[in-house]
Design a protein around this motif. Structure first.
Motif, PDB file in Angstrom:
ATOM      1  N   CYS A 129      -6.790  -7.476   1.935  1.00  0.00           N
ATOM      2  CA  CYS A 129      -7.332  -7.642   0.579  1.00  0.00           C
ATOM      3  C   CYS A 129      -8.142  -8.924   0.375  1.00  0.00           C
ATOM      4  O   CYS A 129      -9.295  -8.986   0.742  1.00  0.00           O
ATOM      5  CB  CYS A 129      -6.199  -7.523  -0.429  1.00  0.00           C
ATOM      6  SG  CYS A 129      -6.764  -6.903  -2.030  1.00  0.00           S
ATOM      7  N   TYR A 175      -4.242 -14.555  -2.722  1.00  0.00           N
ATOM      8  CA  TYR A 175      -4.694 -14.240  -4.078  1.00  0.00           C
ATOM      9  C   TYR A 175      -3.717 -14.864  -5.087  1.00  0.00           C
ATOM     10  O   TYR A 175      -2.571 -15.178  -4.725  1.00  0.00           O
ATOM     11  CB  TYR A 175      -4.759 -12.712  -4.240  1.00  0.00           C
ATOM     12  CG  TYR A 175      -5.248 -12.264  -5.594  1.00  0.00           C
ATOM     13  CD1 TYR A 175      -6.519 -12.621  -6.035  1.00  0.00           C
ATOM     14  CD2 TYR A 175      -4.438 -11.500  -6.429  1.00  0.00           C
ATOM     15  CE1 TYR A 175      -6.965 -12.210  -7.284  1.00  0.00           C
ATOM     16  CE2 TYR A 175      -4.885 -11.082  -7.676  1.00  0.00           C
ATOM     17  CZ  TYR A 175      -6.148 -11.449  -8.097  1.00  0.00           C
ATOM     18  OH  TYR A 175      -6.588 -11.054  -9.333  1.00  0.00           O
ATOM     19  N   ALA A 217      -4.422  -4.297  -2.067  1.00  0.00           N
ATOM     20  CA  ALA A 217      -3.953  -4.034  -3.427  1.00  0.00           C
ATOM     21  C   ALA A 217      -5.028  -4.639  -4.332  1.00  0.00           C
ATOM     22  O   ALA A 217      -4.819  -5.641  -4.998  1.00  0.00           O
ATOM     23  CB  ALA A 217      -2.596  -4.677  -3.669  1.00  0.00           C
ATOM     24  N   GLU A 243      -1.500  -2.592   1.345  1.00  0.00           N
ATOM     25  CA  GLU A 243      -0.790  -3.875   1.247  1.00  0.00           C
ATOM     26  C   GLU A 243       0.504  -3.636   0.445  1.00  0.00           C
ATOM     27  O   GLU A 243       0.484  -2.935  -0.566  1.00  0.00           O
ATOM     28  CB  GLU A 243      -1.717  -4.826   0.472  1.00  0.00           C
ATOM     29  CG  GLU A 243      -1.188  -6.207   0.189  1.00  0.00           C
ATOM     30  CD  GLU A 243      -2.248  -7.084  -0.525  1.00  0.00           C
ATOM     31  OE1 GLU A 243      -3.241  -6.535  -1.051  1.00  0.00           O
ATOM     32  OE2 GLU A 243      -2.079  -8.316  -0.544  1.00  0.00           O
TER      33      GLU A 243
HETATM   34  N1  GLN Z   1      -9.701 -10.373  -5.090  1.00  0.00           N
HETATM   35  C1  GLN Z   1      -8.889  -9.239  -4.900  1.00  0.00           C
HETATM   36  C2  GLN Z   1      -8.805  -8.499  -6.214  1.00  0.00           C
HETATM   37  O1  GLN Z   1      -9.437  -8.919  -7.160  1.00  0.00           O
HETATM   38  C3  GLN Z   1      -7.632  -9.680  -4.260  1.00  0.00           C
HETATM   39  C4  GLN Z   1      -6.356  -8.982  -4.563  1.00  0.00           C
HETATM   40  C5  GLN Z   1      -5.345  -9.126  -3.457  1.00  0.00           C
HETATM   41  O2  GLN Z   1      -5.493  -9.953  -2.558  1.00  0.00           O
HETATM   42  N2  GLN Z   1      -4.300  -8.323  -3.476  1.00  0.00           N
HETATM   43  O3  GLN Z   1      -8.195  -7.480  -6.336  1.00  0.00           O
END
Ligand code: GLN
Length: 429
Positions: free
Chosen positions: A189, A141, A223, A55
């Motif tokens: 992710c 996120y 990520a 990502e």
């Molecule tokens: N929940 C994921 C984390 O804790 C999401 C991170 C993301 O979407 N980049 O890393």
């Protein structure tokens, strides 16, 4: 419908890109790509057929405002990430998947004015370097909300990828390898988590979508954070300071700068090396939640990722649950066309006897001045659709101990690098 045995060569690149250092990020990644190429050049038939990058692979991930990300977003075809993916595709004659920040010029509701809309996306180029698909992250996120990212209005999607001469028809008369059209889906992710961390955990939205749509290849640029990371859910200063201090100590011990390791490449193209099934280290001082032993995977996360694909795992409990949910409880779930926790109207385990491949390509390293640590541990998994040994149907593990998932290999939690595997799996077409 015929059954095919597919043999696919896949490479995942794990990177530690930093925000605002596009050129260095690209240069280091090219070095790694060429390193792989020169190793494989003795025999170019060994080139990967599918290459995946994380990502926001070239731009860095941690953007905190619209103003900050604005100079780094582009229309898909104008992006550096597209040019990069195109070059990789041409170099290996492979499909390439890469995550990048997208700006889209969408018509507004009245279809008249165009407005700039930002997405967290992954684009796909085919072996000739043409753009064949673009997916936008559906579940966002914390960080994405800070820069005004929009959700994918179409949610999860399926697309096809055609791989040349890598499938043998089972029970067929011709032994020559044929081209095969595979169904693929991308999850970026947070797409693997419950929507906004609020939806019921057992909905397993992304993996249920893939199961219900017979997806052969689940491709996840990520990520994903390491558990040592500081997030917006750490409120009180004491906790933050304690965590910061412990990260600094780990980095001191590892003799690494505040952004973690860069340029020390872990190259794992030995297909014999599987990941050991393991819940957690027994010794608490060596616990998986430490940021140490950067060349070994973070099993805490590996186990969690496997859990998020529970619909693909063989589970003993499903038989009785299925009976109750679908038959006894007055057919409470019968109305739904979609599966639930891997159970469908017709079968207690919808996936039984099938295969599906999961590619989790995560970034590594540290951003935000030592606050945001990523978990690396990029890995290749095959869900084999097997019920437990013939003598007993006893399987209760919902992690790497479950034998219906083959752990074909993982990179470590903290080094940049590449992992390549030949994956053999069956599909019905
Ligand atoms: N929940 C994921 C984390 O804790 C999401 C991170 C993301 O979407 N980049 O890393």
């Amino acid at each position: 419908m015929s059954k095919y045995l597919v043999d696919l060569r896949v490479a995942l690149f794990q990177l530690n890109p930093q925000v605002g250092q596009l050129e260095q990020n690209i240069e280091r990644t090219w070095n790694l790509v060429h390193r792989l190429k020169s190793i494989l050049d003795q025999d170019s038939s060994k080139y990967p057929q599918l290459v995946v990058f994380p990502e926001f692979a070239l731009t860095g991930y941690s953007f905190h405002s619209k103003e900050q990300i604005k100079p780094h977003v582009s229309i898909t075809r104008n992006s550096q990430s597209f040019k990069f993916a195109q070059s990789v595709s041409k170099l290996f004659r492979c499909y390439t998947v890469i995550g990048y920040p997208e700006e889209s010029m969408d018509a507004n509701k009245h279809g008249r004015q165009v407005e700039s809309v930002l997405y967290n996306s992954a684009l796909v180029t085919d072996p000739s370097g043409d753009l064949t698909f673009n997916y936008r992250k559906s579940f966002l996120y914390d960080t994405e909300y800070e820069w005004g990212c929009q959700e994918n209005p179409r949610s999860f999607q399926k697309f096809t990828m055609v791989f040349e001469k890598c499938a043998i028809e089972k029970n067929g008369t011709v032994a020559a390898a044929a081209d095969i059209e595979l169904d693929a889906s991308i999850g970026i992710c947070m797409d693997l988590n419950p929507y906004k961390f609020e939806a019921p955990f057992n909905d397993f939205e992304f993996s249920s979508f893939c199961l219900d749509n017979n997806v052969d290849l689940m491709i996840c640029p990520m990520a994903w954070l390491h558990s040592k990371s500081i997030t917006k859910h750490d409120h009180d200063l004491d906790t933050i300071n304690r965590k910061l201090e412990s990260i600094r100590r780990s980095l001191d011990t590892l003799q690494l700068p505040i952004h973690g390791s860069q340029g020390v490449f872990q190259i794992d193209i030995n297909k014999e090396l599987c990941t050991q099934r393991r819940i957690s280290r027994e010794d608490p001082l060596l616990s998986d939640s430490q940021y140490d032993q950067l060349e070994t995977p973070d099993m805490e996360n590996v186990n969690y990722w496997i859990l998020r694909f529970l619909p693909f795992l063989n589970l003993n409990i499903r038989k009785s649950l299925w009976y109750r949910q679908f038959i006894q409880l007055n057919e409470s779930l019968v109305g739904r066309e979609r599966s639930y926790m891997g159970m469908s109207k017709e079968k207690s385990w919808k996936f039984e006897g099938r295969n599906s491949v999961l590619l989790l390509c995560n970034r590594c390293g540290i951003e935000d001045d030592g606050k945001t640590i990523f978990a690396g541990s990029s890995g290749i998994y095959k869900f084999n659709g097997k019920t437990a040994r013939l003598d007993n149907d006893y399987e209760t593990n919902i992690d790497s101990l479950n034998e219906s998932v083959d752990l074909l290999g993982n990179l470590g939690k903290g080094l940049e690098g590449v992992i390549m595997r030949d994956i053999e799996f069956e599909v019905s077409k």
